[in-house]
Motif scaffolding. Sequence first.
Motif, PDB file in Angstrom:
ATOM      1  N   GLU A  60     -71.802 -45.080  36.633  1.00 49.77           N
ATOM      2  CA  GLU A  60     -70.784 -44.344  36.957  1.00 49.77           C
ATOM      3  C   GLU A  60     -69.780 -44.735  35.731  1.00 49.77           C
ATOM      4  O   GLU A  60     -69.272 -43.993  35.253  1.00 49.77           O
ATOM      5  CB  GLU A  60     -69.787 -44.856  38.195  1.00 49.77           C
ATOM      6  N   ALA A  61     -69.793 -45.851  35.184  1.00 43.82           N
ATOM      7  CA  ALA A  61     -69.085 -46.430  34.113  1.00 43.82           C
ATOM      8  C   ALA A  61     -69.457 -45.717  32.762  1.00 43.82           C
ATOM      9  O   ALA A  61     -68.840 -45.132  32.030  1.00 43.82           O
ATOM     10  CB  ALA A  61     -69.089 -47.977  33.942  1.00 43.82           C
ATOM     11  N   ARG A  62     -70.719 -45.409  32.761  1.00 46.09           N
ATOM     12  CA  ARG A  62     -71.431 -44.834  31.483  1.00 46.09           C
ATOM     13  C   ARG A  62     -71.109 -43.531  31.687  1.00 46.09           C
ATOM     14  O   ARG A  62     -71.032 -42.652  30.384  1.00 46.09           O
ATOM     15  CB  ARG A  62     -73.020 -45.170  31.419  1.00 46.09           C
TER      16      ARG A  62
ATOM     17  N   ALA B 130     -75.399 -48.494  40.334  1.00 42.62           N
ATOM     18  CA  ALA B 130     -74.413 -47.224  40.507  1.00 42.62           C
ATOM     19  C   ALA B 130     -73.183 -47.557  39.769  1.00 42.62           C
ATOM     20  O   ALA B 130     -72.719 -46.526  39.211  1.00 42.62           O
ATOM     21  CB  ALA B 130     -74.270 -47.094  42.044  1.00 42.62           C
ATOM     22  N   TYR B 131     -72.715 -48.986  39.780  1.00 41.05           N
ATOM     23  CA  TYR B 131     -71.520 -49.145  39.127  1.00 41.05           C
ATOM     24  C   TYR B 131     -71.602 -48.789  37.702  1.00 41.05           C
ATOM     25  O   TYR B 131     -70.752 -48.129  36.962  1.00 41.05           O
ATOM     26  CB  TYR B 131     -70.963 -50.522  39.326  1.00 41.05           C
ATOM     27  N   GLU B 132     -72.681 -49.606  36.933  1.00 44.44           N
ATOM     28  CA  GLU B 132     -72.949 -49.235  35.406  1.00 44.44           C
ATOM     29  C   GLU B 132     -73.232 -47.841  35.254  1.00 44.44           C
ATOM     30  O   GLU B 132     -72.708 -47.320  34.326  1.00 44.44           O
ATOM     31  CB  GLU B 132     -73.971 -49.923  35.073  1.00 44.44           C
TER      32      GLU B 132
ATOM     33  N   GLY C  47     -69.728 -47.306  28.128  1.00 47.39           N
ATOM     34  CA  GLY C  47     -69.931 -47.712  29.502  1.00 47.39           C
ATOM     35  C   GLY C  47     -69.081 -48.724  30.093  1.00 47.39           C
ATOM     36  O   GLY C  47     -67.988 -49.105  29.753  1.00 47.39           O
TER      37      GLY C  47
ATOM     38  N   LYS D 167     -68.598 -42.116  32.943  1.00 44.22           N
ATOM     39  CA  LYS D 167     -67.251 -42.092  32.335  1.00 44.22           C
ATOM     40  C   LYS D 167     -66.882 -42.259  30.917  1.00 44.22           C
ATOM     41  O   LYS D 167     -65.782 -41.708  30.352  1.00 44.22           O
ATOM     42  CB  LYS D 167     -66.318 -43.038  33.448  1.00 44.22           C
TER      43      LYS D 167
END
Lengths: 192, 132
Positions: free
Chosen positions: B77-79, B73-75, B86, B81
């Motif tokens: 969301e980073a991707r 989920a973190y990755e 990412g 944004k």
Amino acid sequence: MGGPGSSSPCASCKLLRRRCAKDCIFAPYFPPDDPHKFAIVHKVFGASNVSKMLQELPVHQRADAVNSLVFEANARVRDPVYGCVGAISYLQNQVSQLQMQLAVAQAEILCIQMQHEQPLQSHHQVLELDQEDKALLLNSNNINNCNNDNNNLGYAMSSGQFNSNFASPSSIMQMQMQMQMQDPLKQESLWT
Amino acid sequence: MASSYSNYTNSPCAACKFLRRRCTSDCVFAPYFPPEEPTKFANVHRIFGASNVSKILHEVAPHQREDTVNSLAYEAEARLKDPVYGCVGAISVLQRQVLKLQRELEETNADIMRYASSLGSETTSTYGRHRS
């Protein structure tokens, strides 16, 4: 793909067993001599998702996007639980440790300076310290004990000033998910 | 039968809601994608795909699945944004920060050594004057 001088299909089309069109979106970034690169990206993200991601980007940014996807995919295959979040967690720990070591070393210099200046001069010296050094002095209640174990100062400065980045990646992820993604340097604001 | 019926009457997980399918009692997504967090699954599905996420979850031990989902989920969301870099962008920034701190620490330690050596020479010269 027809024609007498047709080149080899790109790694993606080879893996997907389809015709490599002239405008194949993967071809510039997945040459046929590096099949592993596409294989790993396809395994983690899926060809269809990668294609959508690339289509949403301007052409000049696609090479970087592919490289970062390959990096993430490799990290995920090596560590299926944390992927490259594990690397982020490790680096954050490293930053925290270095910040503490630097703080201790800087405090040591201050101690040495204060011990060997004239009393009048040392007061003057203190007044000339920059904001960061003043914060160190204000937060350390053990100035007179700087002849003692340096760990005292290190502890005084570290208590309450650093995130506990020695926690597991899972708790770090919880913290990070609340932080700005574009500002991993935010921890430096602890000094202000 | 009774358990799947009870799941059918309960709210389906965010994954099954998104995929518009029945959320069974052994749904691999259900423990990690509660219905009140629809964005979490939507992001992960958009970047990785439900099928790939399911494969990854089946590859890891059950006690590690929560951390796995959170890191995915973190990755994701980073991707979303930063579609170009990412979370690799964050790694790059942190690596530069580490190098900068290491340099500063080396310089500060060198300063300490200089102070220590000048302190040593001061002490010696003072002692020498006393003796003479």
